[in-house]
Enzyme design. Sequence first.
Site, PDB file in Angstrom:
ATOM      1  CD  GLU A 162      -3.165  -0.859   2.113  1.00 24.30           C
ATOM      2  OE1 GLU A 162      -4.335  -1.083   1.783  1.00 24.30           O
ATOM      3  OE2 GLU A 162      -2.848  -0.497   3.264  1.00 24.30           O
ATOM      4  CD  GLU A 197      -4.206  -5.724   3.092  1.00 22.56           C
ATOM      5  OE1 GLU A 197      -4.963  -4.966   3.753  1.00 22.56           O
ATOM      6  OE2 GLU A 197      -2.959  -5.672   3.162  1.00 22.56           O
TER       7      GLU A 197
END
Length: 586
Positions: A158, A234
Site C-alpha cells: 500500500e 485484502e
Amino acid sequence: MHTFAIGSRDFLLDGQPFRILSGAIHYFRVHPDLWTDRIRKARQMGLNTIETYVPWNAHSPAPDTFRTDGALDLGRFLDLVAAEGMQAIVRPGPYICAEWDNGGLPAWLFTDPSVGVRSSEPGYLAAVDGFMDRLLPIVVERQVTRGGPVILFQVENEYGAYGSDKDYLQHLVDTAKRAGIDVPLFTCDQPFGTMIEDGSLPGLHKTGTFGSRAGERLEFLRERQPDGPLMCAEFWNGWFDNWGTHHHTTDAAASAAELDVLLSAGASVNIYMFHGGTNFGFTNGANDKGIYEPTITSYDYDAPLTEDGHPTDKYFAFRDVIARHFPVPPETPARRSPAPESVVSVAAGAPLLDVTSTFPAVAVPGPVPPAEATGQYSGFFLYERRLRGGGVLSFGEVRDRAQFFLDGAPVGTLGREHGEGSIVLPRGGLLQVLVEDQGRVNYGPRIGEAKGLVGPALLDGTELEEWSVRAVDLSSLDPFRASAVELPAGSSGRGGVAGPSVSFGSFEADGPGDRYLRLDGWTKGNAFVNGFNLGRYWSRGPQRTLYVPGPLIRAGANELAILELQGSATRTVRFVAAPDLGPDEK
C-alpha cells in the site's frame, strides 16, 4: 515444475485459468505447532491459497541477525502450505503495516537519524538489501516454477498511501528479480485518488484493498488497469481493536454478500484476515492520527477463523458463497468446545524495580536519551537520576507510559494517549521512571520514531542531563524467579499484589490444550505461561482474556507469571471455558 503467469483476464497456472481464493495467515502470529491446523481449515473453507506478510523486525531483532527459528520459520510454513495442496502468496514489504510493531520495520534501523523511511535513501536501501539477501533464498526455492507453492510476490505494501518514490519501488523489483524471483510481482493499494498509480510501476500487476462496495472498487481498479485479472489483495472482512474501545465485528451475511459480488465479477481474492492470530509479547503496533492508540494483544480481527482457530458463522457463510462458484471439500471443522476451567493463585513475587536495578545501565552525559540507547527495542525501560529537590518535571513527550518513583515510592503516572508530559515531584531523591513502549506506530508519518522519554527533561524550567537507563530484560524470567519471595499473608488468604512486580504461581494440566486466561482484578501488564510472553492485558479492555496456545501447556506442573505494573485487588486469576474479547459495538 509449473508455470504461473498473468493473462489478459485471468491468472494462468500451467496455461490454464486459475482463480486465486486466498486467505491471510500470519505465521508469526500463530504457534508453529498449530500452522497445519489453520492451513487445513482454510482449505476446508474452499480456499486454494495462503497469503502471509514477512515481519523484518521479528526476523532481524538486531543488526546483522536473521532468525528463522520457531514461529519465524517461513520455509517450514510454506512447506506446510504445499503439503496441504495449496498455493502461497508472499508479501515481504519491507514495510507490512499489519497492525504490527513499527509496521515491520526494525527500530534499530532508525537509531541513525539520516536513514530514510520507505524511500530510495541509500542507508535505508542498504539495510533493505541486507534483509532481502537473507529472506529471498527461502522464497526463491519455494516458487511454483521450482516445485513449490509460491505463485505471487508483492512489492512494498500500500505504498501509494505513503509516497510515490519510483526509484525505491524499482530497487525492490530489481532486487527480487536479481535474487531469482520469477513468479509475477504485484502491488496493492486502496482504490482511491492516485494511490494505485503512486504505489506501483509499469509492468507490475495492480490489485486493490477494500472491504465494501466491491463492484465499485473493482470498476475503479479496471479503469486504471484495463488488462489483467482483477484481484482484491485484502478483502477486509473484519477489523482490529485498540485498548479502551469496543470489540469490532462485521456482519457475517453482509461480508459474505460482498464476497459473492467479488467472485461473481470474476475477481480473485485474498481474505484479510482468514485467521488473525495473536500479538504475543510486545509485537502489537499502534495508530496515531493525533491520538496515540495502541492495538490490543488479540488479533482476532473478527475473521472467519477465530484467534484460537475455530470456525465462526462468517466461516460457514463464506464457505457457502465459495461453494456457489467452486467445489469445496466435504469435511468441515468442528466448533469450539469448552476449555478446562480452574483458579490459579500467585504465591511469590519480586519487585520489578529491585531486580531491574541489577541489570546493566547505560549512562548518558547529555540530554535524556531514547530507550533505544539500551540496545533493546521493545518492552520496558527504567530511567534513573538523583534529584536535589522537587518541582515540576516535564518532558517533550512520553512514549508511551511512564510511572514515576522517588526512593521507591510511587508519585504518579503519565500517559501518551492523554498528551500528559509533566508531573509534580514533592521532593528530591532517587528518581526512577519505568517507561512502557506500548507499541510502535505502524501506519503514517510517525513510523520509526524513538521510544522512551523525549527531551528536553525540565525541572522547574532547568534541563536535567546525565541520566542512566536500563532495559528491563524479560527474555528470561530467571532473575525474577531468583529474587521472588513468598507473598505476605492477606486477610483470610486474600489481598492483592503491589506493582510493579513479577508474581509466580503454578497449575496442573493433563497435557497440551488451549486455555483462556482471565485477569479480573488485575490492572495492567503482561502474563507468561512457562516463560512464554502471552502479551499485554489491561483493565481498560476490550479484551478480558488472553489466549494460551495449547502447545505451551505441558502435562503436570506449569508456571504462570504475571508482570503487574500498578497493583491488583486479588492474587488469583482464572482459566475460563472460552475467550472474551469484549463487548461488540451495537
